[in-house]
Design a protein around this motif. Structure first.
Motif, PDB file in Angstrom:
ATOM      1  N   SER A 173      37.004  -4.972  12.592  1.00  0.00           N
ATOM      2  CA  SER A 173      36.163  -4.190  11.695  1.00  0.00           C
ATOM      3  C   SER A 173      36.440  -4.639  10.268  1.00  0.00           C
ATOM      4  O   SER A 173      37.470  -5.279  10.001  1.00  0.00           O
ATOM      5  CB  SER A 173      36.459  -2.698  11.843  1.00  0.00           C
ATOM      6  N   VAL A 174      35.557  -4.314   9.351  1.00  0.00           N
ATOM      7  CA  VAL A 174      35.780  -4.705   7.957  1.00  0.00           C
ATOM      8  C   VAL A 174      37.045  -4.064   7.416  1.00  0.00           C
ATOM      9  O   VAL A 174      37.741  -4.658   6.574  1.00  0.00           O
ATOM     10  CB  VAL A 174      34.567  -4.350   7.075  1.00  0.00           C
ATOM     11  N   ASN A 175      37.379  -2.883   7.899  1.00  0.00           N
ATOM     12  CA  ASN A 175      38.582  -2.203   7.421  1.00  0.00           C
ATOM     13  C   ASN A 175      39.872  -2.903   7.873  1.00  0.00           C
ATOM     14  O   ASN A 175      40.913  -2.751   7.243  1.00  0.00           O
ATOM     15  CB  ASN A 175      38.609  -0.758   7.903  1.00  0.00           C
ATOM     16  N   ASP A 176      39.785  -3.672   8.956  1.00  0.00           N
ATOM     17  CA  ASP A 176      40.954  -4.419   9.423  1.00  0.00           C
ATOM     18  C   ASP A 176      41.303  -5.579   8.501  1.00  0.00           C
ATOM     19  O   ASP A 176      42.479  -5.955   8.375  1.00  0.00           O
ATOM     20  CB  ASP A 176      40.697  -5.001  10.823  1.00  0.00           C
ATOM     21  N   ILE A 177      40.296  -6.176   7.874  1.00  0.00           N
ATOM     22  CA  ILE A 177      40.476  -7.441   7.158  1.00  0.00           C
ATOM     23  C   ILE A 177      40.327  -7.291   5.659  1.00  0.00           C
ATOM     24  O   ILE A 177      41.069  -7.896   4.883  1.00  0.00           O
ATOM     25  CB  ILE A 177      39.457  -8.487   7.675  1.00  0.00           C
ATOM     26  N   LEU A 178      39.369  -6.487   5.197  1.00  0.00           N
ATOM     27  CA  LEU A 178      39.072  -6.432   3.770  1.00  0.00           C
ATOM     28  C   LEU A 178      39.893  -5.363   3.062  1.00  0.00           C
ATOM     29  O   LEU A 178      40.296  -4.377   3.658  1.00  0.00           O
ATOM     30  CB  LEU A 178      37.581  -6.166   3.557  1.00  0.00           C
TER      31      LEU A 178
END
Length: 285
Positions: A280-285
């Protein structure tokens, strides 16, 4: 540097058009179609907060088209470009740069809005420089019959008329480093002339904004090429080279159009390059 995913709206397109010559029995496994043969898609933009610059990559469809127009694309969900920016603490006037990977309406429609009286159009981001390249700009403003329905003059010409347009110089090297924007740009020509694919160094990772070079995770196998691409055989070779580099260098692939898989990595297998991990975007960004 900080990166933010900006959801500009979800829509649907015909699954057959999205996968070209690949039979539905195959693509339906990864991108299931509804009763109208349409698949879920996103318009997921990327916001780069870098020093005193706030760079928005792509803008989604916008909201100035008619209900009839949007009816073709079965908009769904509650995402909206301006609201998504506000959720991250920003306004339209904070944007310093708008980087348009290409000028198809689902990538640049939000770059231009109605004026207050709805008698004409104006740029959405008053304080921003808008980035394209001359080859693609000429391609879009003098469109071929195949792409004419995707290049809408009201999305494009007001940018030039505003005086906010700047061109990125193309070179014989397909991947350049744009020093002013502080990221790399890969030029690819299979989908449309001189589409631009940003490569962003972020912490210890390379984040690649895939635009229409790789619309969804379901498009990883090489023959899975959109019917919309103007040069499908060139897409095949460009995607082959890109995915090999992505696997070798462990790129994190930011998927603009995949409604359900935000960021992926790929790996080399006996069957070629295949999906490795999904984030998910929350995992990386």
């Amino acid at each position: 540097m900080k990166l933010h995913a900006i959801e500009a709206g979800n829509f649907k397109l015909d699954g057959g058009a999205m996968f070209g010559v690949v039979p539905k029995v195959l693509w339906n496994k990864t991108n299931p179609a509804d009763a109208n043969n349409q698949i879920d898609l996103a318009a997921r933009c990327l916001l780069i907060e870098d020093g005193n610059r706030l760079i928005l990559i792509d803008t989604g469809m916008g909201n100035k088209q008619s209900d009839k127009f949007f009816g073709f694309y079965n908009m769904w969900g509650n995402f909206d470009l301006e609201h998504s920016l506000k959720q991250k603490g920003f306004s339209k006037n904070d944007i310093t740069d708008v980087f348009l990977t290409h000028l198809h309406f689902d990538h640049c429609g939000g770059a231009v809005s109605w004026n207050n009286s709805r008698t004409g159009y104006e740029t959405t981001f008053k304080n921003a420089t808008y980035w394209s390249n001359e080859n693609h700009w000429n391609w879009a403003t003098e469109p071929n019959a195949r792409e004419k329905a995707s290049f809408l003059s009201e999305n494009i010409l007001p940018i030039q008329e505003s005086g906010q347009l700047k061109f990125i110089e193309t070179t014989n090297n397909p991947l350049i480093n744009h020093s002013e924007l502080n990221f790399g740009v890969l030029f690819v020509d299979g989908h449309t002339e001189k589409q631009m694919i940003p490569h962003i160094k972020y912490q210890d990772k390379t984040i690649v904004f895939c635009a229409d070079l790789l619309p969804t995770a379901g498009h990883i196998p090489l023959p899975y090429v959109m019917g919309y691409d103007t040069r499908p055989l060139l897409t095949l070779s460009e995607k082959d080279q890109f995915l090999k580099e992505a696997a070798l260098n462990n790129y994190y692939l930011f998927l603009e159009h995949d409604a359900h898989n935000h960021i992926i990595t790929v790996k080399e297998t006996e069957k070629g390059i295949r999906l490795n991990e999904v984030f998910s975007v929350n995992d990386i960004l």
